[in-house]
Design a protein around this motif. Structure first.
Motif, mmCIF file in Angstrom:
data_model
loop_
_atom_site.group_PDB
_atom_site.id
_atom_site.type_symbol
_atom_site.label_atom_id
_atom_site.label_comp_id
_atom_site.label_asym_id
_atom_site.label_seq_id
_atom_site.Cartn_x
_atom_site.Cartn_y
_atom_site.Cartn_z
ATOM 1 N N ARG A 178 6.253 16.315 -3.639
ATOM 2 C CA ARG A 178 6.868 16.510 -4.950
ATOM 3 C C ARG A 178 7.086 15.215 -5.718
ATOM 4 N N VAL A 179 7.094 14.077 -5.029
ATOM 5 C CA VAL A 179 7.310 12.804 -5.737
ATOM 6 C C VAL A 179 6.016 12.017 -5.914
ATOM 7 N N THR A 195 13.648 9.754 -9.755
ATOM 8 C CA THR A 195 14.078 10.923 -9.004
ATOM 9 C C THR A 195 15.584 10.806 -8.778
ATOM 10 N N THR A 217 13.347 16.142 -8.996
ATOM 11 C CA THR A 217 12.160 15.330 -9.260
ATOM 12 C C THR A 217 12.056 15.021 -10.749
ATOM 13 N N TYR A 266 14.408 6.027 -7.449
ATOM 14 C CA TYR A 266 15.366 7.121 -7.407
ATOM 15 C C TYR A 266 16.756 6.584 -7.733
ATOM 16 N N LEU A 279 9.135 16.619 0.324
ATOM 17 C CA LEU A 279 9.594 15.567 -0.573
ATOM 18 C C LEU A 279 8.431 14.687 -1.022
#
Length: 558
Positions: A221-222, A150, A204, A175, A218
């Motif tokens: 979405r991850v 990410t 993402t 990330y 968040l």
């Protein structure tokens, strides 16, 4: 390097500089696993690392890595440490002779070793295959798929950007950070059609753009679970610190339909610790992140469901059912509830601090900020173990670390081993009888005014980093009027509710509350949120396990 034929994408890698041993272990592995896995053999650590890099580029999955301890240029422990950077989810095994078992035991902490095998491993049916079977099962039960990183674009001194980075780090979501004022960050902003006025921006792995996301958006979405799969469970665990994770492991392993609800990230305050050195079974210490990850994987393997970024705001009693209500108005119910909400650090009450929180002032270890402290002067407020552990960790890179305590010294509230460590670090200074009187800065922390608590004299110092570890405020405000709490907000349970051996006033049953049971039958408390608890990781885990035992006792009498 030799490989088995075309085979599937999932790989078992073995590396040994002795050609005979290398062929033997690859032969035994192919005999058992050749039909379902590709067995890759290497005879040097460097060749094995090259193979891992090639597999990473191709998108292959590596399930197990078996490395010999005694290899030239790079021993097995050093190799596994580097292999972790390429395939962190692969299970790691060290091959060792009897004389090297000490090194293998050390590697358990150093490289998070999963197992070590003594040579020879004959017969493999007894000494090799059961070990590999368990490791493959563990790997399959985890989220072993490679996840593209990410991307987070934000401002260095943005509180929201710091929160997003900390959330991803604590939930172990890969990330990469891109400052918004650097070329690559600006390119990402342009590609997303943003001008940089609204930060942070999160991209993402599937290319979706999130602007100023909250924790729940968040998380969803991850790939973190945020929605329950059912409406009713045997056990709801509220809080994902050591007590909550302990309860989830024991509840799920003993057949209870268990769901753990965590508002931020599993691990709690312990999960943010750089090094826990007095936890049983880890003589060289273990990081809070490592301990949390192992516990989370263990709970998931037993079937516990874990919800992230869900804040519980209410507890309701409906006959034999106990329900927890979320901030969005939805709820889930269960036969029993374990409150493992832990504590949070108290806010530093000094002018200027609130406006600079997340912009140089941080509560807790702030894992993502440690790298930025390299070569800088850092201040730590607090005199308990969490402050000491942070100071030792920060001292590895910071130019200086100053611990500010109101007490006469650290011995009052910090473990002896930490006091000794700090005394031996030349870059760490302890300023006793000192407090922060004011924080100064425009867009980020620039200076601190320190005050002597005895004389009242003040001094202004340059500072860009302040980490605060003061007090322990229980996260129990949402329980007001439902369960009995003490004057500080900690939950009262068991014998403390019935000091004379008689059921407390309003108690509906003909027995006294069980040891960790609250004033509501079937609702238990474990860990730091309990009144008069020990405030240690080991005791919290133990209370989580004990609470599950009492849950069973309660369920048997329903």
């Amino acid at each position: 390097m030799a490989e088995s034929g075309e085979a599937p994408r999932t790989v078992i890698l073995t590396v040994d500089d002795d050609p005979g041993v290398s062929r033997a272990v690859a032969r035994d592995l192919r005999r058992r696993y050749g039909g379902s896995h590709r067995v890759v053999r290497a005879e040097t650590a460097s060749a094995a690392l090259e193979a891992l890099q090639e597999m990473k580029l191709r998108g292959d999955l590596v399930a197990v890595i078996v490395a010999d301890y005694r290899m030239p240029q790079m021993n097995g422990i050093e190799f596994l440490e580097r292999a972790m950077d390429v395939f962190p989810g692969a299970r790691r095994v060290l091959l060792t002779a009897y004389a090297d078992t000490g090194a293998a035991i050390d590697a358990i902490n150093l490289v998070d070793l999963d197992h070590y095998l003594l040579k020879p491993w004959d017969p493999p049916e007894e000494k090799l295959y059961p070990v590999v079977d368990d490791l493959l099962d563990s790997w399959l039960a985890s989220d072993h798929r490679p996840v593209p990183e990410t991307k987070v674009v934000g401002h260095r001194w943005s509180a929201h950007s710091s929160e997003v980075r900390e959330f991803l780090a604590r939930n172990q979501v890969p990330y990469r950070w891109y400052p918004s004022d650097e070329p690559e960050g600006q390119r990402l902003l342009a590609a997303a059609g943003e001008d940089g006025l609204r930060l942070p921006l999160v991209i993402t792995p599937d290319g979706r753009v999130l602007v100023e996301p909250d924790a729940r958006e968040l998380a969803g979405r991850v790939g973190l679970a945020t929605a329950p799969s059912a409406e009713f469970y045997d056990l709801i665990v509220v809080g994902g610190g050591p007590a909550g994770l302990g309860a989830a492991v024991y509840g799920a392993s003993e057949g209870l339909r268990t769901v753990l609800v965590e508002r931020t990230a599993t691990g709690g305050q312990a999960g943010q610790s750089s090094r826990i050195e007095n936890y049983l079974g880890f003589p060289d210490g273990v990081s809070g992140a490592q301990l949390t990850d192992r516990a989370r994987r263990q709970a998931a393997r037993f079937g516990a469901e874990m919800l992230t970024a869900r804040e519980v705001v209410g507890l309701e009693v409906n006959g034999p059912s106990r329900a927890v209500r979320f901030a969005d108005g939805s709820a889930i119910a269960a036969h029993t509830v374990i409150l493992a909400t832990g504590v949070t650090y108290r806010q530093l009450d000094a002018p200027g601090v609130a406006g600079l929180t997340g912009r140089g002032v941080f509560y807790g270890a702030a894992l993502t900020e440690a790298a930025g402290c390299a070569g800088k002067d850092v201040y730590v407020v607090g005199g308990a173990n969490s402050a000491g552990q942070a100071a030792v960790h920060l001292a590895k890179g910071a130019r200086s670390v100053t611990i500010l305590v109101r007490a006469d010294d650290l011995t009052r509230s910090m473990s002896h081993y930490l006091v000794q460590q700090i005394a031996e670090l030349p870059s760490v200074t302890v300023r006793a009888r000192t407090e922060v009187a004011r924080a100064h800065g425009s867009d980020h922390l620039e200076r601190l005014t320190l005050r002597d608590t005895v004389t009242g004299a003040t001094e202004e110092v340059d500072a860009q980093w302040l980490f605060v570890f003061i007090g322990a405020a229980p996260l129990t405000g949402w329980l007001e009027g439902v369960v009995v709490r003490d004057e500080r907000g900690f939950v009262v349970a068991g014998p403390d509710l019935a000091p004379g051996g008689e059921p407390p006033k309003g108690w509906p049953l003909d027995r006294v509350p069980y040891h960790l049971e609250t004033s509501v039958p079937g609702v238990f408390v474990a860990g730091d949120a309990r009144s008069e608890s020990a405030k240690r990781v080991a005791s919290a885990v133990g209370e989580g396990a004990m609470a599950v035992m009492l849950v069973h006792r309660y369920l048997e009498r329903l």
